[in-house]
Design a protein around this motif. Structure first.
Motif, short mmCIF file in Angstrom:
data_model
loop_
_atom_site.label_atom_id
_atom_site.label_comp_id
_atom_site.label_asym_id
_atom_site.label_seq_id
_atom_site.Cartn_x
_atom_site.Cartn_y
_atom_site.Cartn_z
N ARG A 1 -12.52 5.47 16.37
CA ARG A 1 -12.13 6.83 15.96
C ARG A 1 -10.65 6.88 15.56
O ARG A 1 -10.28 7.48 14.55
N ASN A 2 -9.80 6.20 16.35
CA ASN A 2 -8.37 6.18 16.03
C ASN A 2 -8.10 5.55 14.67
O ASN A 2 -7.31 6.05 13.86
N VAL A 3 -8.79 4.44 14.43
CA VAL A 3 -8.61 3.75 13.16
C VAL A 3 -9.12 4.63 12.02
O VAL A 3 -8.50 4.73 10.95
N ALA A 4 -10.24 5.30 12.26
CA ALA A 4 -10.79 6.19 11.23
C ALA A 4 -9.77 7.29 10.89
O ALA A 4 -9.56 7.62 9.72
N ARG A 5 -9.11 7.80 11.91
CA ARG A 5 -8.11 8.86 11.66
C ARG A 5 -6.95 8.32 10.82
O ARG A 5 -6.43 8.99 9.96
N ARG A 6 -6.57 7.11 11.14
CA ARG A 6 -5.47 6.49 10.40
C ARG A 6 -5.84 6.37 8.91
O ARG A 6 -5.03 6.64 8.02
N VAL A 7 -7.07 5.96 8.66
CA VAL A 7 -7.54 5.82 7.28
C VAL A 7 -7.64 7.20 6.61
O VAL A 7 -7.23 7.38 5.45
N MET A 8 -8.15 8.16 7.36
CA MET A 8 -8.33 9.51 6.78
C MET A 8 -6.99 10.13 6.39
O MET A 8 -6.90 10.86 5.40
N LYS A 9 -5.95 9.81 7.16
CA LYS A 9 -4.62 10.34 6.84
C LYS A 9 -4.20 9.85 5.45
O LYS A 9 -3.72 10.61 4.61
N LYS A 10 -4.43 8.58 5.21
CA LYS A 10 -4.10 8.00 3.90
C LYS A 10 -4.95 8.62 2.79
O LYS A 10 -4.48 8.87 1.68
N ALA A 11 -6.23 8.86 3.12
CA ALA A 11 -7.13 9.46 2.13
C ALA A 11 -6.67 10.89 1.82
O ALA A 11 -6.67 11.31 0.65
N ALA B 1 -5.60 -14.68 -2.08
CA ALA B 1 -4.44 -13.81 -2.33
C ALA B 1 -3.49 -14.50 -3.30
O ALA B 1 -2.96 -13.90 -4.23
N LYS B 2 -3.30 -15.80 -3.09
CA LYS B 2 -2.40 -16.55 -3.96
C LYS B 2 -2.97 -16.61 -5.39
O LYS B 2 -2.27 -16.34 -6.36
N ARG B 3 -4.25 -16.92 -5.46
CA ARG B 3 -4.88 -17.10 -6.78
C ARG B 3 -4.86 -15.80 -7.58
O ARG B 3 -4.59 -15.81 -8.78
N PHE B 4 -5.13 -14.69 -6.92
CA PHE B 4 -5.21 -13.42 -7.65
C PHE B 4 -3.95 -12.57 -7.49
O PHE B 4 -3.93 -11.39 -7.84
N LYS B 5 -2.90 -13.19 -6.93
CA LYS B 5 -1.59 -12.53 -6.77
C LYS B 5 -1.71 -11.19 -6.04
O LYS B 5 -1.20 -10.16 -6.50
N VAL B 6 -2.44 -11.20 -4.95
CA VAL B 6 -2.59 -9.98 -4.14
C VAL B 6 -1.54 -10.03 -3.03
O VAL B 6 -1.61 -10.91 -2.17
N PRO B 7 -0.54 -9.15 -3.05
CA PRO B 7 0.39 -9.14 -1.91
C PRO B 7 -0.34 -8.61 -0.69
O PRO B 7 -1.05 -7.61 -0.77
N VAL B 8 -0.21 -9.31 0.43
CA VAL B 8 -0.94 -8.92 1.64
C VAL B 8 0.05 -8.48 2.72
O VAL B 8 1.05 -9.17 2.96
N HIS B 9 -0.22 -7.35 3.31
CA HIS B 9 0.65 -6.84 4.37
C HIS B 9 -0.11 -6.96 5.69
O HIS B 9 -1.12 -6.29 5.89
N VAL B 10 0.38 -7.83 6.58
CA VAL B 10 -0.26 -8.02 7.90
C VAL B 10 0.49 -7.17 8.91
O VAL B 10 1.71 -7.29 9.04
N ARG B 11 -0.22 -6.30 9.59
CA ARG B 11 0.48 -5.37 10.49
C ARG B 11 -0.41 -4.92 11.65
O ARG B 11 -1.60 -5.22 11.67
N SER B 12 0.18 -4.19 12.57
CA SER B 12 -0.55 -3.79 13.78
C SER B 12 -1.36 -2.51 13.57
O SER B 12 -0.89 -1.56 12.94
N SER B 13 -2.54 -2.50 14.17
CA SER B 13 -3.38 -1.29 14.15
C SER B 13 -2.85 -0.23 15.10
O SER B 13 -3.25 0.92 15.03
N PHE B 14 -2.03 -0.66 16.03
CA PHE B 14 -1.66 0.23 17.12
C PHE B 14 -0.27 0.83 16.97
O PHE B 14 0.14 1.67 17.76
N THR B 15 0.51 0.36 15.97
CA THR B 15 1.85 0.92 15.75
C THR B 15 2.02 1.17 14.24
O THR B 15 1.21 0.71 13.44
N GLU B 16 3.11 1.86 13.91
CA GLU B 16 3.39 2.11 12.49
C GLU B 16 4.38 1.09 11.95
O GLU B 16 4.81 1.16 10.80
N THR B 17 4.80 0.16 12.80
CA THR B 17 5.84 -0.82 12.42
C THR B 17 5.47 -1.58 11.16
O THR B 17 4.31 -1.96 10.96
N GLU B 18 6.50 -1.82 10.33
CA GLU B 18 6.31 -2.66 9.15
C GLU B 18 5.94 -4.08 9.63
O GLU B 18 6.53 -4.59 10.58
N GLY B 19 4.98 -4.70 8.97
CA GLY B 19 4.53 -6.02 9.41
C GLY B 19 5.14 -7.14 8.59
O GLY B 19 6.34 -7.13 8.29
#
Ligand code: ADP
Ligand code: ASP
Ligand code: MG
Length: 411
Positions: free
Chosen positions: A20-30, A219-237
């Motif tokens: 539910r928490n993760v869903a809320r996080r996604v909904m905020k972005k939506a 990611a390398k082949r298709f030049k997709v920048p990937v951001h690895v970060r925590s589900s539990f904080t807003e910290t930049e990863g």
């Protein structure tokens, strides 16, 4: 308005509250107007539980049936996630790999993605729906369910980001980003702000499971920048990106360990041309990837060979080796599951000698015996007894001063 792919790993969706928490996080972005595609793993521990169940039925589980079983964990989380979103008043749809269609080859339990049809996802996005895709799974041309190998949800996410030409691909996990070593076993591990695809490929290939290696390759082949970060904080990863001039060039970028390998030793084999071919051909034909190999010559034209295979292929590999052993007149076959491969990795190592020696000295000082060694330009790996893993990782992290972002260069 951006198209964002967000992947949440097992610990991030471990129970209904977390979902539910993760869903809320996604909904905020939506709600901010972004088009959201979410990729989910199974709840933490589920995939392991399935592996355990399967081995209670068959010592070497049938790969096709294994995939039917393994893929079910992700089916649960995507459905629950979509329910959570709907409960909060937004629209969501869960999709399995064969619904999307994520087409793969038919190498069950470690299938490769061949093609993704993005049409259905796009249709749902056009309707303002949050699309929730089951990670780790695909479908063969014959309609059989496949899985992509452990940790494969990262690969689903990056492949979808590439297919959809997403603006962002974020991998949410239980740590703040990519560290100089596993922060769960070394408290002095340092978060890396930006890392190149190539360095991340090396770290992942040697055991840093924070990102699945195939996801980094894609990611390398298709030049997709990937951001690895925590589900539990807003910290930049950590950003995994192409190399640029502003990046710190490290001598050693990290220490990794891999507990998912096993060793097999075949002793007293006649030392004649063709022996290695006879041994390794059926292993590779069975789709088993051999990593390190060492061969020692004994007096009297006999030789011993030791090599490593993934732990998940150990039983199959032992069966094959035992069959070949009779044919090539080997005296005995022994295996060990209690080993770990510890590695130091860094593109900066290319131009410096003495790195391997430091590693050997550190392990010696800690009383850790080295069972196998392999080196390349940018890494040194040692197989040690599994019980020394944590000790070795911490000692190496300290010795190479990886907690500092400007490491001293050895003389
Ligand atoms: P998820 O279920 O979210 O995919 P994983 O367990 O697959 O998470 O990957 C995250 C874990 O990777 C962390 O909890 C950490 O223990 C481990 N890990 C290993 N090496 C590293 C590293 N260099 N940096 C960060 N995490 C690492
Ligand atoms: N659930 C699968 C696993 O545990 C895939 C993943 O989590 O990425 O390996
Ligand atoms: Mg993972």
């Amino acid at each position: 308005m951006a198209l964002i792919v967000q992947k949440f790993g097992g610990t991030s969706v471990a129970d209904p509250d977390k979902i539910r928490n993760v869903a809320r996080r996604v909904m905020k972005k939506a709600a901010e107007g972004n088009r959201m595609v979410v990729v989910l793993s199974a709840m933490a521990g589920e995939t392991n539980r399935f592996v355990d169940l399967a081995t209670q039925m068959q010592a070497i589980p049938d790969p096709r049936e294994m995939d039917v079983l393994l893929s079910s964990g992700e089916q649960v989380t995507v459905a629950l996630f979509a329910m959570a979103v709907k409960d909060e008043g937004m629209n969501a749809v869960s999709l399995l790999g064969d619904q999307v269609k994520i087409s793969t080859d038919n190498t069950h339990t470690k299938a490769r993605i061949k093609e993704i049809n993005a049409d259905l996802i796009k249709q749902h996005l056009d309707n303002g729906t949050i699309v929730v895709v089951a990670g780790f799974q695909g479908v063969t041309a014959d309609g059989d369910i496949t899985t992509l190998g452990r940790g494969g949800s990262d690969t689903t996410a990056v492949a979808l980001a590439a297919a959809l030409k997403a603006d962002q691909c974020e991998i949410f996990t239980d740590v703040d980003g990519v560290y100089t070593t596993d922060p769960n076993i070394c408290s002095r591990a340092r978060k890396i702000d930006r890392i190149t695809y190539d360095e991340m490929l090396e770290l992942a290939s040697l055991g840093a499971k924070v990102l699945d290696i195939r996801s980094v390759g894609l990611a390398k082949r298709f030049k997709v920048p990937v951001h690895v970060r925590s589900s539990f904080t807003e910290t930049e990863g950590t950003w995994v990106v192409e190399e640029d001039d502003t990046m710190e060039s490290m001598l050693v970028s990290g220490v990794t360990y891999n507990k998912n390998e096993a060793t097999i030793t075949i002793s007293r084999v006649p030392d004649t041309p063709g022996t290695a071919a006879k041994l390794f051909t059926p292993i590779s034909e069975a789709g088993i990837v051999v990593d390190m190999i060492i061969q020692n010559t004994r007096a009297g034209d006999l030789t011993d060979m030791t090599f490593t295979v993934p732990r998940s292929d150990y039983e199959r590999a032992m069966r094959i080796v035992n069959e070949v052993a009779g044919e090539i007149k080997a005296e005995s076959v022994n295996g060990s599951l209690g080993i770990t491969k510890v590695s130091i990795v860094g593109v900066g190592m290319r131009n410096h000698s003495g790195i391997a020696t430091t590693l050997f000295n550190v392990l010696a000082r800690e009383g850790i015996n080295i069972l196998m060694i392999s080196t390349s330009e940018i890494k040194v790996s040692c197989v040690i007894e599994e019980k020394y893993t944590e000790l070795a990782v911490r000692a190496l992290h300290d010795a190479f001063e990886l907690e500092r972002d400007n490491q001293p260069v050895p003389e």
